[in-house]
Scaffold this active site. Sequence first.
Site, PDB file in Angstrom:
ATOM      1  N   SER A   1       0.846  -1.178   0.000  1.00 35.29           N
ATOM      2  CA  SER A   1       0.000   0.000   0.000  1.00 35.29           C
ATOM      3  C   SER A   1       0.892   1.243   0.000  1.00 35.29           C
ATOM      4  CB  SER A   1      -0.932  -0.029   1.222  1.00 35.29           C
ATOM      5  OG  SER A   1      -1.811   1.059   1.236  1.00 35.29           O
TER       6      SER A   1
ATOM      7  N   TYR B   1      -5.527   8.165  -6.579  1.00 36.62           N
ATOM      8  CA  TYR B   1      -4.543   7.251  -5.991  1.00 36.62           C
ATOM      9  C   TYR B   1      -4.905   6.954  -4.538  1.00 36.62           C
ATOM     10  CZ  TYR B   1      -0.062   5.309  -4.549  1.00 36.62           C
ATOM     11  OH  TYR B   1       0.924   4.478  -4.055  1.00 36.62           O
TER      12      TYR B   1
ATOM     13  N   LYS C   1      -5.751   3.199  -2.780  1.00 31.99           N
ATOM     14  CA  LYS C   1      -4.999   2.647  -1.657  1.00 31.99           C
ATOM     15  C   LYS C   1      -5.837   2.586  -0.378  1.00 31.99           C
ATOM     16  CE  LYS C   1      -1.131   1.731  -3.742  1.00 31.99           C
ATOM     17  NZ  LYS C   1      -0.689   0.322  -3.916  1.00 31.99           N
TER      18      LYS C   1
END
Length: 273
Positions: free
Chosen positions: A132, A147, A151
């Site tokens: 991660s 993004y 994650k």
Amino acid sequence: MSQTVFITGTSSGLGKLTAIRFAEMGWNVAATMRTPDKETELTGYDNIKIFKLDVTNVHEVQASIDQAIAAFGKIDVVVNNAGMGTYGPLELAQEDAIDWQFAVNTRGPINVIRKFIPHFRANDGGMFINISSFMGITTAVPLGSLYNMSKFALEGLTEGLYYELKPLNIELRLIEQGGSTGNNFKNSITWNRDDNIQDYDNLMTKVQNLMNHAESSSTLDDPQIIVDAIAALATGESNKFRTVIGTAGNDLMALRNSVSIEQYLETIANNYM
């Protein structure tokens, strides 16, 4: 008997370094990548076998897993490393960029995990190490909403799976890294742009300058520290569910935990005003 690790995204950067580390530790390595015909370095290791894998393609996921099991007999650890980044204003993002961000960073690990669970169940255990980012547990860089989304989702997936996989002796681990000189992340970024909309130009320039500065200075983490952490989890030297790596990530988490979310967001925003 040697243990075996299955790693996604090993064509460059962190994935390749991780494959080499495990090979040098004496592990068997199933190194997967989208274009194995271009690989020359990993082919030099007798205990590394390379398999074609696009994590967004469920048929390729199943095929690569079947081939790795046929080659090595048993997989002990899976490292979900493959990833990419889409940055820039959400307003300017193309539909395919949005879908690709989710497909690689979130649906990709889902595909791999789902197809590996039967193998781990049959062998009474195994481990998933999901790569991660500290941006999966806190927002810290503007223009990274997609993004962050991918994650954050990976974090939630991993934590949620804990309850259903623990009774099966299947372990879950998370690495929250902040970028390294060896992960080639900046070169894999897709930027959302529209030359007709200039309202975000100032912020875009500041964020890009930040990334360029980080890459040209010692701000980024030594990739070997990240590889060390992955190896420690795989061997049982560490049993932490979450491992935050690097000064930036740890400092940001300390800040977020010490103030209200409103104060935290305002502090980050003020850095870019």
